[in-house]
Design a protein around this motif. Structure first.
Motif, mmCIF file in Angstrom:
data_model
loop_
_atom_site.group_PDB
_atom_site.id
_atom_site.type_symbol
_atom_site.label_atom_id
_atom_site.label_comp_id
_atom_site.label_asym_id
_atom_site.label_seq_id
_atom_site.Cartn_x
_atom_site.Cartn_y
_atom_site.Cartn_z
ATOM 1 N N SER A 74 0.822 -1.197 0.000
ATOM 2 C CA SER A 74 0.000 0.000 0.000
ATOM 3 C C SER A 74 0.860 1.252 0.000
ATOM 4 O O SER A 74 0.505 2.270 -0.572
ATOM 5 C CB SER A 74 -0.922 0.012 1.225
ATOM 6 O OG SER A 74 -0.170 0.015 2.414
ATOM 7 N N CYS A 78 0.995 4.235 -3.032
ATOM 8 C CA CYS A 78 0.785 5.658 -2.790
ATOM 9 C C CYS A 78 1.780 6.514 -3.557
ATOM 10 O O CYS A 78 1.514 7.688 -3.831
ATOM 11 C CB CYS A 78 0.918 5.969 -1.296
ATOM 12 S SG CYS A 78 -0.462 5.367 -0.324
ATOM 13 N N ASN A 87 -6.089 8.033 -1.633
ATOM 14 C CA ASN A 87 -6.571 6.954 -0.788
ATOM 15 C C ASN A 87 -5.655 6.666 0.387
ATOM 16 O O ASN A 87 -5.985 5.871 1.259
ATOM 17 C CB ASN A 87 -6.761 5.677 -1.620
ATOM 18 C CG ASN A 87 -7.862 5.821 -2.650
ATOM 19 O OD1 ASN A 87 -8.815 6.552 -2.422
ATOM 20 N ND2 ASN A 87 -7.723 5.144 -3.771
ATOM 21 N N CYS A 88 -4.481 7.277 0.395
ATOM 22 C CA CYS A 88 -3.549 7.062 1.498
ATOM 23 C C CYS A 88 -4.047 7.725 2.778
ATOM 24 O O CYS A 88 -3.466 7.531 3.846
ATOM 25 C CB CYS A 88 -2.158 7.574 1.140
ATOM 26 S SG CYS A 88 -1.344 6.537 -0.078
ATOM 27 N N SER A 89 -5.100 8.528 2.679
ATOM 28 C CA SER A 89 -5.698 9.097 3.874
ATOM 29 C C SER A 89 -6.696 8.122 4.497
ATOM 30 O O SER A 89 -7.216 8.365 5.583
ATOM 31 C CB SER A 89 -6.401 10.421 3.547
ATOM 32 O OG SER A 89 -7.442 10.200 2.607
ATOM 33 N N ASN A 90 -6.951 7.027 3.792
ATOM 34 C CA ASN A 90 -7.826 5.991 4.334
ATOM 35 C C ASN A 90 -7.143 5.285 5.503
ATOM 36 O O ASN A 90 -5.911 5.234 5.577
ATOM 37 C CB ASN A 90 -8.171 4.963 3.265
ATOM 38 C CG ASN A 90 -9.077 5.528 2.186
ATOM 39 O OD1 ASN A 90 -9.742 6.531 2.402
ATOM 40 N ND2 ASN A 90 -9.089 4.881 1.037
ATOM 41 N N PRO A 91 -7.911 4.712 6.427
ATOM 42 C CA PRO A 91 -7.309 3.980 7.553
ATOM 43 C C PRO A 91 -6.399 2.848 7.084
ATOM 44 O O PRO A 91 -6.713 2.141 6.134
ATOM 45 C CB PRO A 91 -8.533 3.436 8.301
ATOM 46 C CG PRO A 91 -9.634 4.381 7.961
ATOM 47 C CD PRO A 91 -9.378 4.778 6.527
ATOM 48 N N ASN A 108 -4.508 6.975 10.456
ATOM 49 C CA ASN A 108 -5.485 7.835 9.762
ATOM 50 C C ASN A 108 -6.890 7.715 10.350
ATOM 51 O O ASN A 108 -7.887 7.729 9.624
ATOM 52 C CB ASN A 108 -5.527 7.528 8.255
ATOM 53 C CG ASN A 108 -4.175 7.738 7.591
ATOM 54 O OD1 ASN A 108 -3.407 8.594 8.009
ATOM 55 N ND2 ASN A 108 -3.895 6.954 6.577
ATOM 56 N N LYS A 135 -17.988 5.328 11.289
ATOM 57 C CA LYS A 135 -17.018 5.669 10.239
ATOM 58 C C LYS A 135 -15.975 4.570 10.028
ATOM 59 O O LYS A 135 -15.277 4.564 9.015
ATOM 60 C CB LYS A 135 -16.303 6.981 10.589
ATOM 61 C CG LYS A 135 -17.205 8.203 10.645
ATOM 62 C CD LYS A 135 -17.686 8.599 9.266
ATOM 63 C CE LYS A 135 -18.452 9.914 9.312
ATOM 64 N NZ LYS A 135 -18.927 10.324 7.969
ATOM 65 N N TYR A 136 -15.867 3.680 10.989
ATOM 66 C CA TYR A 136 -14.855 2.619 10.840
ATOM 67 C C TYR A 136 -15.329 1.358 11.554
ATOM 68 O O TYR A 136 -15.887 1.408 12.646
ATOM 69 C CB TYR A 136 -13.512 3.065 11.426
ATOM 70 C CG TYR A 136 -12.388 2.071 11.201
ATOM 71 C CD1 TYR A 136 -11.775 1.952 9.949
ATOM 72 C CD2 TYR A 136 -11.953 1.237 12.217
ATOM 73 C CE1 TYR A 136 -10.753 1.031 9.726
ATOM 74 C CE2 TYR A 136 -10.936 0.318 12.010
ATOM 75 C CZ TYR A 136 -10.345 0.218 10.755
ATOM 76 O OH TYR A 136 -9.337 -0.703 10.549
#
Length: 203
Positions: A74, A78, A87-91, A108, A135-136
């Motif tokens: 991943s 990035c 998408n690197c701001s995704n958990p 994140n 949210k998660y």
């Protein structure tokens, strides 16, 4: 006892060692064809990486699946594309243990600590991370406990949150601590080499 069964499998496996760049890389080949690769810090004896690979039904070996360590693919993705970079701001969920605890980090996640609810589900043999704001959500197991068929204990679970990172810890039971101590002792007996098939041990 299941712990003894797993210990027997480890002892029966074919093991090779490679010393490289301050790390001890151990490759295990089990009788069923599965492979396990571990990477230890030479100075601290800390487990940095553990990954598994099974035989593929089509071509010899399947891809490595990381159990412990940084999810490298991943990170590479990035760097390749601006679109993917968003998408690197995704958990990002990863496991990185200590000597006394299993440890999972979720980067994140900007929400305050009171938003999170982490529970143990003994019947499903897993842990679940939930958030009050929905949210998660993450369900994950503890492979070490599964291999040794040890029960999950909710009192061993704890978590904290800092710098946009949720840190979930699970205190290792004494059976796991004993097993890891014995395994490390055996691993250190292996004659490490600075040469050999690096791919089979670290890739």
């Amino acid at each position: 006892m299941a712990v003894q069964s797993w210990t027997a499998l480890l002892k029966a496996s074919t093991k090779t060692a490679l010393i490289h760049d301050g790390k001890r890389n151990i490759h295990y080949l089990f009788t069923d064809g599965k492979e396990m690769a571990e990477e230890y810090d030479l100075t601290t004896d800390e487990l940095i990486v553990r990954k598994w690979r099974s035989k593929s039904t089509l071509k010899g070996q399947g891809p490595w699946e990381i159990e412990v360590g940084e999810p490298v693919p991943s990170t590479v993705a990035c760097l390749e594309s601006d679109v993917i970079k968003e998408n690197c701001s995704n958990p990002v969920f990863m496991r990185k243990d200590t000597k006394t605890s299993f440890l999972w980090r979720v980067r994140n996640l900007p929400y305050p600590k009171e938003v999170y609810n982490i529970s143990v589900e003994p019947d499903q043999r897993c842990c679940i991370i939930r958030t009050n704001n929905k949210k998660y959500y993450k369900k994950f197991n503890v492979p070490d406990l599964d291999r040794s068929q040890l029960p999950l204990d909710s009192s061993a679970l704890n978590f904290t949150h800092a710098n946009n990172t949720l840190i979930v810890s699970y205190k290792k039971p004494k059976e796991i601590l004993t097993l890891e101590h014995e395994l490390l002792r055996e691993v250190k007996k292996l004659k490490g080499t600075n040469e050999g098939d690096v791919d089979c041990k670290t890739q």
